[in-house]
Write an enzyme that holds these catalytic residues in place. Structure first.
Site, PDB file in Angstrom:
ATOM      1  N   GLY A   1       0.813  -1.210   0.000  1.00  0.00           N
ATOM      2  CA  GLY A   1       0.000   0.000   0.000  1.00  0.00           C
ATOM      3  C   GLY A   1       0.850   1.264   0.000  1.00  0.00           C
ATOM      4  O   GLY A   1       0.503   2.262  -0.625  1.00  0.00           O
TER       5      GLY A   1
ATOM      6  N   ASP B   1       0.678  -0.085  13.030  1.00  0.00           N
ATOM      7  CA  ASP B   1       1.049  -1.384  12.451  1.00  0.00           C
ATOM      8  C   ASP B   1       1.338  -2.444  13.514  1.00  0.00           C
ATOM      9  O   ASP B   1       1.591  -3.603  13.173  1.00  0.00           O
ATOM     10  CB  ASP B   1       2.288  -1.230  11.566  1.00  0.00           C
ATOM     11  CG  ASP B   1       1.961  -0.479  10.281  1.00  0.00           C
ATOM     12  OD1 ASP B   1       0.769  -0.450   9.897  1.00  0.00           O
ATOM     13  OD2 ASP B   1       2.884   0.079   9.667  1.00  0.00           O
TER      14      ASP B   1
ATOM     15  N   ARG C   1       1.770  -9.382   9.136  1.00  0.00           N
ATOM     16  CA  ARG C   1       1.821  -9.077  10.572  1.00  0.00           C
ATOM     17  C   ARG C   1       0.884  -9.987  11.381  1.00  0.00           C
ATOM     18  O   ARG C   1       1.143 -10.272  12.549  1.00  0.00           O
ATOM     19  CB  ARG C   1       1.502  -7.600  10.820  1.00  0.00           C
ATOM     20  CG  ARG C   1       2.508  -6.665  10.129  1.00  0.00           C
ATOM     21  CD  ARG C   1       2.549  -5.299  10.767  1.00  0.00           C
ATOM     22  NE  ARG C   1       3.091  -4.314   9.842  1.00  0.00           N
ATOM     23  CZ  ARG C   1       4.388  -4.118   9.611  1.00  0.00           C
ATOM     24  NH1 ARG C   1       5.284  -4.854  10.217  1.00  0.00           N
ATOM     25  NH2 ARG C   1       4.791  -3.190   8.755  1.00  0.00           N
TER      26      ARG C   1
HETATM   27  C1  S3P Z   1       2.894   3.817   6.224  1.00  0.00           C
HETATM   28  C2  S3P Z   1       1.784   4.386   6.809  1.00  0.00           C
HETATM   29  C3  S3P Z   1       0.743   3.618   7.500  1.00  0.00           C
HETATM   30  C4  S3P Z   1       1.204   2.215   7.831  1.00  0.00           C
HETATM   31  C5  S3P Z   1       1.896   1.562   6.669  1.00  0.00           C
HETATM   32  C6  S3P Z   1       3.121   2.368   6.272  1.00  0.00           C
HETATM   33  C7  S3P Z   1       3.879   4.678   5.551  1.00  0.00           C
HETATM   34  O1  S3P Z   1      -0.392   3.512   6.673  1.00  0.00           O
HETATM   35  O2  S3P Z   1       0.109   1.424   8.247  1.00  0.00           O
HETATM   36  O3  S3P Z   1       2.288   0.243   6.998  1.00  0.00           O
HETATM   37  O4  S3P Z   1       4.992   4.200   5.263  1.00  0.00           O
HETATM   38  O5  S3P Z   1       3.561   5.841   5.309  1.00  0.00           O
HETATM   39  P1  S3P Z   1      -1.575   4.629   6.691  1.00  0.00           P
HETATM   40  O6  S3P Z   1      -1.037   5.885   6.171  1.00  0.00           O
HETATM   41  O7  S3P Z   1      -2.634   4.052   5.796  1.00  0.00           O
HETATM   42  O8  S3P Z   1      -2.005   4.716   8.119  1.00  0.00           O
END
Ligand code: S3P
Length: 450
Positions: free
Chosen positions: A108, A329, A405
């Site tokens: 993501g 996380d 995780r």
């Molecule tokens: C991340 C932000 C978080 C986190 C992801 C990594 C990042 O997500 O959960 O594993 O590197 O900016 P969200 O921005 O959706 O909270």
């Protein structure tokens, strides 16, 4: 792939002794590099001028997906092994059109941050991902990027793939984030590098600020004022050296394992302790954990320390909602801590967990129920009653929904379980922690990959 986690209580039975007198977990390890910082080191290195030398890079599937995406856009990256890379920056406008769609697997962070960066390019591109990523919400980046002038087409309901048209002239906006998300904030700041005027983002609660810090490390001015960060488009990034600390999100599994296993003492070396990431330490300490930070130092703009965790009897708490984005996380590991604590733990304000690599509230609740734990999911969290794990069972099978995780959380649960735990479809552990099984076994857990 399946992961078999052998109950530590078995060792006690074999030794015909009480569980409390079995040797605990012990050792000193360095978990792999921070995933968030690894992604950003490639992205900013690629659009900087000059060669960026990176060490401590996470050679896990997610960060490697970002690396491959930039190679596909004509950025030469020398992989020297052992987490060392040289990114030969092409400058802000030096990326080339990729021949094919950019496939970023499970990641993501790659998709959301790249969406911002690609929205500012003169060429069109398409971002795709695996089944899990394809189900995740992307309107949270597509909508504000369109406000900046980007042309982005998503699949129905704002899901991937994302088709991003080139040649859009972006303009800066003033955006108040409806949710606390470092990915959305970072996406917009990256788009802001290509926009006319100023791009300003205001977040409802503090989230990880690696993008802001690293942009400053590359000599790009980021104005920060409380919850607001802003950039003026059209500047330049100058290559730099980046030493990536170990990932606190990976260290978290051993912070919990060391806490819940009697007679344990574990040192986790060179862990990033950026205050926007240390919620897990605060939550575990509120639960009674014995965690000490030593050798505090600053490494390239990021605070780093060695963490020492010793066994402690944890107790349930109401997790302060303000700590949720700072530990977002780490909740799979925290659920296991709560299940091993005395009393009740209540999590609220964590609805974002439902749209991570899996619905993490549901996945943890289902897995804990399979282990006989008294737990109930709520819309935005869970209520977990501490107690025995796996009482009366020989073994339990856990569906981790291909979520790295969730798989690692149930692997460490074996430290206090009375039954063996078999975790199905755990291949995605490689996305963030490729040597998890090796390090966990080194510390004294009994894990076998099948
Ligand atoms: C991340 C932000 C978080 C986190 C992801 C990594 C990042 O997500 O959960 O594993 O590197 O900016 P969200 O921005 O959706 O909270």
């Amino acid at each position: 792939m399946r992961l078999l986690a052998i109950a530590r209580q078995r060792d006690a039975a074999i030794q015909e002794t009480s569980i409390d007198s079995v040797a605990g977990l012990a050792g000193s390890v360095r978990v792999p590099g921070d995933k968030s910082i690894s992604h950003r080191s490639i992205m900013l290195g690629a659009i900087a001028e000059g060669d960026t030398h990176i060490s401590g890079f996470l050679e896990g599937a997610d960060a490697l997906a970002t690396l491959a995406a930039f190679e596909a856009m004509g950025v030469p990256i020398d992989q020297l092994g052992d987490g060392k890379l040289i990114v030969k920056g092409r400058g802000l406008h030096g990326l080339q059109a990729p021949v094919e769609s950019l496939y970023v697997g499970n990641s993501g962070t790659s998709m959301r941050l790249l969406a911002g960066l690609l929205a500012g390019q003169s060429f069109s591109s398409t971002l795709t991902g695996d089944v899990s990523l394809t189900g995740r919400p992307m309107n949270r980046v597509a909508l504000p990027l369109r406000e900046m002038g980007a042309e982005i087409v998503t699949a129905p309901e704002g899901r991937p793939p994302l088709a991003i048209a080139g040649k859009a002239a972006l303009h800066g906006i003033d955006y108040v984030l409806p949710i606390a998300s470092a990915q959305v904030k970072s996406c917009l700041l990256l788009a802001g590098l290509y926009a006319s005027g100023r791009t300003t983002v205001t977040e409802p609660a503090p989230t990880r600020d690696h993008t802001e810090r690293m942009l400053q490390g590359f000599g790009y001015v980021v104005e920060r004022n409380g919850p607001t960060a802003s950039v003026l488009g059209g500047g330049k990034l100058t290559a730099t050296a980046i030493d990536i600390p170990a990932d606190i999100s990976s260290a978290a599994f051993f912070l919990v394992a060391g806490s819940i296993t009697p007679n344990s003492e574990i040192t986790l070396q060179h862990v990033g302790i950026n205050p926007t990431r240390t919620g897990v330490i605060d939550i575990l300490k509120l639960m009674g954990a014995d965690i000490t930070l030593t050798k505090l130092r600053d490494v390239g703009g990021e605070p780093v320390a060695d963490l020492v965790v010793r066994s402690a009897q944890l107790h349930g708490i109401d997790i302060p909602p303000a700590l949720v984005p700072l530990a977002i996380d780490e909740f799979p590991a925290i659920f296991i801590a709560a299940a091993c604590a005395t009393g009740r733990t209540v999590l609220t304000g964590a609805e974002e967990l439902r749209v991570k690599e899996s619905d993490r509230i549901q996945a943890m609740v289902d897995g804990l129920l399979a282990l006989g734990v008294d737990v109930r999911g709520t819309d935005d969290g869970a209520i977990i009653e501490g107690g025995p794990i796996g009482a009366g069972l020989d073994n339990a099978s856990i569906n981790c929904h291909h979520d790295h995780r969730i798989a690692m959380a149930f692997a460490i649960a074996s430290a206090q379980a009375q039954c063996d735990i078999e975790i199905q479809d755990c291949d995605n552990i490689v996305t963030s922690f490729p040597n998890f099984v090796e390090l966990a076994c080194q510390l004294g857990l009994s894990l076998e990959l099948a």
